[in-house]
Design an enzyme around this catalytic site. Structure first.
Site, PDB file in Angstrom:
ATOM      1  N   HIS A   1       9.389   3.734 -25.931  1.00  9.51           N
ATOM      2  CA  HIS A   1       8.003   3.886 -26.396  1.00  9.51           C
ATOM      3  C   HIS A   1       7.059   2.967 -25.631  1.00  9.51           C
ATOM      4  O   HIS A   1       6.035   3.409 -25.090  1.00  9.51           O
ATOM      5  CB  HIS A   1       7.960   3.562 -27.896  1.00  9.51           C
ATOM      6  N   GLU A   2       7.398   1.691 -25.570  1.00  3.88           N
ATOM      7  CA  GLU A   2       6.513   0.739 -24.895  1.00  3.88           C
ATOM      8  C   GLU A   2       6.505   0.955 -23.384  1.00  3.88           C
ATOM      9  O   GLU A   2       5.488   0.706 -22.723  1.00  3.88           O
ATOM     10  CB  GLU A   2       6.927  -0.700 -25.233  1.00  3.88           C
TER      11      GLU A   2
ATOM     12  N   HIS B   1       3.821   3.413 -22.721  1.00  5.93           N
ATOM     13  CA  HIS B   1       2.507   2.773 -22.665  1.00  5.93           C
ATOM     14  C   HIS B   1       2.295   2.078 -21.315  1.00  5.93           C
ATOM     15  O   HIS B   1       1.233   2.181 -20.695  1.00  5.93           O
ATOM     16  CB  HIS B   1       2.387   1.719 -23.778  1.00  5.93           C
TER      17      HIS B   1
END
Length: 504
Positions: free
Chosen positions: A268-269, A272
């Site tokens: 997920h990160e 980003h």
């Protein structure tokens, strides 16, 4: 006009340097800062935010904007300027016109209060004691209301805060989108609930943190993260922060009895971070070089975490490496069993650990509570009980503690009221962008199984990342997908996927 533009961009660049310093201080506070450094850190953050605010609201900016033909009626400036410059001026004017309405004393005061609030939240969460955070949350909601009043808003104060994170978004529009999304999710959840539950016991086995970290560090470069431009550290709440255009850091969370959490958090990160690293370099350190919106940003992390990282083709390629890195934890588990376990749907307490189906219901809960707090229908003191009732209504469960309930997220301690809806909207953007990607690249299965993520990342760079803040979110989705944002592609994706997982 050329001279005015250069001077404006120089001011913008200084403010973004201040933002990078602020981000570094915040990253340190969440990772390695000693507890007794809190008071000084609050003063430092207040000083940096105050200096940035002063520079961005300086007396020279109105004349610079006027010389470029920028006004409220014409935020893109003189028609003779090139397209990118006019997009930049619109983005700058949007940022400046908000900032200039905020008194400097308010900005500095809030920055210091946020630092203290975050520390109080972390302490309250660790001790499961809402009373330790309650007075700080009262202040944060008060600051949010004051900010909305300074900025101005449409029908409701909450409109002004939603617009900070998703340009043009209103409470009414959000409720309409979420109403349709909620109905579809509840229907799908009922279908899943009628089927035998997936066994995910293998994911709950004890797994040493160093083994989880080894696999996390494998995933980051695999997906395209440049390790020379970032780093991975543990934190209580996983996050990504941009210190500079070549310094994008991420954190993850390791739980000894839930190694799947670190896998999801790291992917997920990384999503980003890939967005941040792909923003237009020609506009670095300017507002044009920022992300389109928080929801579009979230679309990138949700795409990589779920559409890629929870897919069967992805694990066909990566499961052997996972078994090797975690050995001997899951040596007796087969691919199909792991895939179904990793995609188990079950109402749970923690948003960041929620499955794809229930995740957006967690977000809708926060949106509804934020709206009630902002409009005076809910008192801060009553938040824990209201949270628990809303969890029971939407997910059928009630948290046994506030640490698993209203104290789980860092956002309100930061004063980020209006941020939460972007998480669910990000799911919608991700599904719609994926449809457009497949229309151009063809089915993604072969890329995912072979670990060839370059075509996928290149598509995202070209269509989303490199556009920066040049388009508003509504403009971006229409240009990339040919239609306005809709809940339907996301619900179609979920229904097809989980019909396969649960066999209905």
């Amino acid at each position: 006009m050329k001279d005015a533009l250069q001077r404006l961009k120089a001011i913008d660049s200084e403010c973004h340097l201040f933002a990078g310093i602020n981000a570094l201080l915040g990253w340190d506070q969440e990772t390695y800062m000693p507890p007794k450094g809190l008071d000084a850190r609050g003063e430092q953050l207040a000083l940096i935010e105050g200096l940035s605010h002063e520079r961005l609201t300086g007396p020279d900016i109105p004349a610079l904007l006027a010389s470029l033909g920028v006004s409220e009626q014409n935020p893109m400036g003189d028609p003779s300027l090139d397209k990118d410059t006019r997009s930049y001026l619109r983005a700058f004017y949007r940022m400046w016109s908000r900032e200039v309405k905020l008194p400097g004393d308010f900005v500095r005061e809030r920055a210091k209060a946020v630092s203290l609030s975050q520390a109080a939240w972390a302490d309250a969460r660790a001790k499961n004691d809402f009373s330790l955070f309650e007075p700080h949350l009262e202040k944060m909601i008060g600051y949010a209301k004051r900010e909305a009043a300074y900025l101005g808003y449409g029908e409701r104060p909450y409109d002004g805060l939603l617009d900070l994170y998703e340009a043009g978004l209103t409470v009414q529009e959000t409720r309409q989108i979420f109403s349709k999304l909620k109905a579809g999710l509840v229907s799908l959840l009922a279908k899943i609930g009628s089927r035998p539950q997936v066994d995910d016991c293998a994911l709950k086995r004890s797994c040493p943190i160093e083994k989880q970290e080894a696999f996390s560090r494998h995933l980051m470069p695999l997906l395209g993260y440049d390790l020379e431009s970032g780093r991975l550290d543990p934190s209580a709440h996983p996050f990504t922060t941009s210190i500079g255009e070549d310094d994008i850091r991420i954190t993850t969370r390791y739980l000894e009895n839930d190694f799947g959490s670190s896998i999801s958090s790291t992917i997920h990160e990384t999503g980003h971070a890939l967005y941040e690293l792909g923003l237009p370099r020609a506009w670095a350190r300017t507002v044009m070089g920022e992300a389109c919106s928080t929801a579009v940003h979230e679309s990138q992390s949700r795409f990589w975490e779920n559409i890629v990282g929870r897919s069967l083709p992805f694990w066909k390629g990566q499961f052997p490496r996972l078994k090797a890195d975690l050995s001997p934890v899951i040596e007796d588990v087969d691919l199909e069993g792991f895939y179904r376990a990793f995609n188990k749907v079950e109402p749970s307490y923690i948003r960041v650990d929620a499955d794809e189906v229930t995740y957006s219901l967690h977000v809708i809960l926060r949106f509804e509570l934020e709206s009630d707090l902002m409009e005076g229908r809910l008192k801060v003191a009553d938040l824990p009980s209201a949270w628990n009732l809303k969890m029971k209504e939407l997910l059928g469960i009630s948290p046994p503690s506030d640490a698993l309930g209203c104290l789980q997220d860092i956002h309100w301690s930061m004063g980020a009221v209006g941020y939460f809806p972007g998480y669910a909207l990000g799911n919608l953007y991700a599904a719609q962008f994926t449809q457009a990607m497949v229309a151009e690249l063809g089915p993604l299965e072969s890329y995912l199984e072979t670990g060839n993520f370059t075509p996928i990342l290149s598509w995202l760079r070209r269509n989303i990342h490199e556009r920066g803040a040049g388009l508003l979110p509504s403009e971006l989705v229409k240009e990339v997908c040919g239609s306005a944002l809709s809940h339907e592609p996301f619900l179609d994706y979920l229904n097809k996927k989980y019909a396969g997982v649960y066999g209905f």
